[in-house]
Scaffold this active site. Structure first.
Site, PDB file in Angstrom:
ATOM      1  N   ARG A   8     -72.690  21.197  89.064  1.00 36.67           N
ATOM      2  CA  ARG A   8     -73.838  20.442  88.150  1.00 36.67           C
ATOM      3  C   ARG A   8     -74.622  19.479  89.072  1.00 36.67           C
ATOM      4  O   ARG A   8     -74.308  19.322  89.982  1.00 36.67           O
ATOM      5  CB  ARG A   8     -72.960  19.612  86.933  1.00 36.67           C
ATOM      6  CG  ARG A   8     -72.314  18.127  87.660  1.00 36.67           C
ATOM      7  CD  ARG A   8     -71.787  17.484  86.426  1.00 36.67           C
ATOM      8  NE  ARG A   8     -70.859  16.342  86.649  1.00 36.67           N
ATOM      9  CZ  ARG A   8     -71.047  15.218  86.709  1.00 36.67           C
ATOM     10  NH1 ARG A   8     -72.132  14.640  85.921  1.00 36.67           N
ATOM     11  NH2 ARG A   8     -70.332  14.212  86.771  1.00 36.67           N
ATOM     12  N   ASN A 189     -80.131  18.054  93.985  1.00 39.63           N
ATOM     13  CA  ASN A 189     -80.394  19.097  95.032  1.00 39.63           C
ATOM     14  C   ASN A 189     -79.460  18.499  96.149  1.00 39.63           C
ATOM     15  O   ASN A 189     -79.780  18.772  97.450  1.00 39.63           O
ATOM     16  CB  ASN A 189     -81.721  19.077  95.622  1.00 39.63           C
ATOM     17  CG  ASN A 189     -82.918  19.383  94.643  1.00 39.63           C
ATOM     18  OD1 ASN A 189     -82.228  20.415  93.773  1.00 39.63           O
ATOM     19  ND2 ASN A 189     -84.021  18.783  94.508  1.00 39.63           N
ATOM     20  N   ARG A 190     -78.380  17.830  95.757  1.00 39.56           N
ATOM     21  CA  ARG A 190     -77.373  17.315  96.829  1.00 39.56           C
ATOM     22  C   ARG A 190     -77.869  16.520  97.783  1.00 39.56           C
ATOM     23  O   ARG A 190     -77.275  15.996  98.658  1.00 39.56           O
ATOM     24  CB  ARG A 190     -76.488  18.520  97.450  1.00 39.56           C
ATOM     25  CG  ARG A 190     -76.133  19.445  96.404  1.00 39.56           C
ATOM     26  CD  ARG A 190     -75.017  18.907  95.833  1.00 39.56           C
ATOM     27  NE  ARG A 190     -74.124  19.910  94.913  1.00 39.56           N
ATOM     28  CZ  ARG A 190     -74.170  19.953  93.609  1.00 39.56           C
ATOM     29  NH1 ARG A 190     -75.047  19.118  93.097  1.00 39.56           N
ATOM     30  NH2 ARG A 190     -73.349  20.623  93.013  1.00 39.56           N
ATOM     31  N   LEU A 191     -78.942  15.765  97.613  1.00 42.98           N
ATOM     32  CA  LEU A 191     -79.667  15.043  98.427  1.00 42.98           C
ATOM     33  C   LEU A 191     -79.147  13.421  98.011  1.00 42.98           C
ATOM     34  O   LEU A 191     -79.953  12.606  97.449  1.00 42.98           O
ATOM     35  CB  LEU A 191     -81.037  15.025  98.407  1.00 42.98           C
ATOM     36  CG  LEU A 191     -81.606  16.181  98.902  1.00 42.98           C
ATOM     37  CD1 LEU A 191     -83.195  16.513  98.969  1.00 42.98           C
ATOM     38  CD2 LEU A 191     -81.197  16.683 100.546  1.00 42.98           C
TER      39      LEU A 191
END
Ligand SMILES: Cc1cc2nc3c(=O)[nH]c(=O)nc-3n(C[C@H](O)[C@H](O)[C@H](O)COP(=O)(O)O)c2cc1C
Length: 212
Positions: A8, A189-191
């Site tokens: 997610r 975005n996994r940032l």
């Protein structure tokens, strides 16, 4: 089910060096309060990791019962596996995960037993049946069956009808003195945002941002 496709996006909020508190324990208290307000399930549950004499880490959940004097307090059986490990190596890592808020906090430091008075005070505040459970359970030891502790519970409970229950000496608190605390806020975005507090030799906290 193909669990590699379970994912997610984390988009709830953000975290930056400018808007965190100078004191990580204060910052923790803010996040813990927000976790409570957000009705996170078991907001005080934390995974503590300890290390065996052979250097193997082991983890389990306990409940945070207080934050006092810049220390994080939990209660357990001093003769348990974790208790024995902390006896030989007081280094500890403690992790909170609040999925509803897309947040993680990791607290590393050393643990020492709370004073007997403090353990007594907390023990007194527990429900009677929890007190009896603490007395009769040889936590982390193998037992033949559930019946063994059920019986011990009934026998111990009968001894205390109408009486106060004293804290067993092998049960009490640990207080964690932190030297490293990291706050993680999930981002798109996994940032993700990661803000780290490191205790410096002058006892001040140095704040930095880590790459996700
Ligand atoms: C939600 C939750 C809360 C728990 N709270 C405690 C606690 O506060 N103290 C404790 O000793 N064990 C607690 N436990 C049980 C521990 O996870 C663990 O089974 C037990 O302490 C024995 O661990 P050890 O054999 O590694 O010493 C809790 C477990 C869960 C899942």
């Amino acid at each position: 089910m193909n669990i590699s496709q379970l994912r997610r996006e984390y988009t709830k909020t953000k975290l930056s060096k400018i808007n965190v508190n100078d004191d990580p324990v204060e910052q923790f208290s803010i996040w813990l309060n927000e976790a409570i307000q957000a009705d996170c399930l078991d907001p005080t549950a934390m995974i503590i990791s300890t290390v065996s004499e052979n250097g193997f880490p082991s983890s389990r959940v306990v409940l945070l019962k207080g934050v006092e004097n810049q220390q994080f307090i939990f209660y357990t059986n001093y003769n348990s596996r974790k208790g024995e490990q902390l006896n030989s190596n007081p280094k500890i890592s403690s992790l909170f995960f609040w999925p509803e808020l897309e947040r993680q906090v990791i607290i590393e430091g050393t643990a020492q037993k709370t004073s007997a008075e403090q353990s007594d005070t907390y023990f007194k505040s527990r429900p009677l049946k929890s007190k009896i459970g603490a007395i009769i359970s040889p936590q982390s030891q193998p037992i033949d069956s559930r019946n063994v502790i059920k019986k011990a519970f009934v026998i111990e409970a009968a001894k205390h009808i109408g009486q106060t229950v004293k804290r067993p000496v092998n049960w009490g608190g640990y207080e964690i003195t932190p030297n490293r605390i990291e706050f993680w806020q999930g981002r798109a975005n996994r940032l993700h945002d990661r803000i780290l507090y490191l205790k410096e030799s002058n006892s001040r906290w140095k704040i930095s941002r880590l790459a996700p």
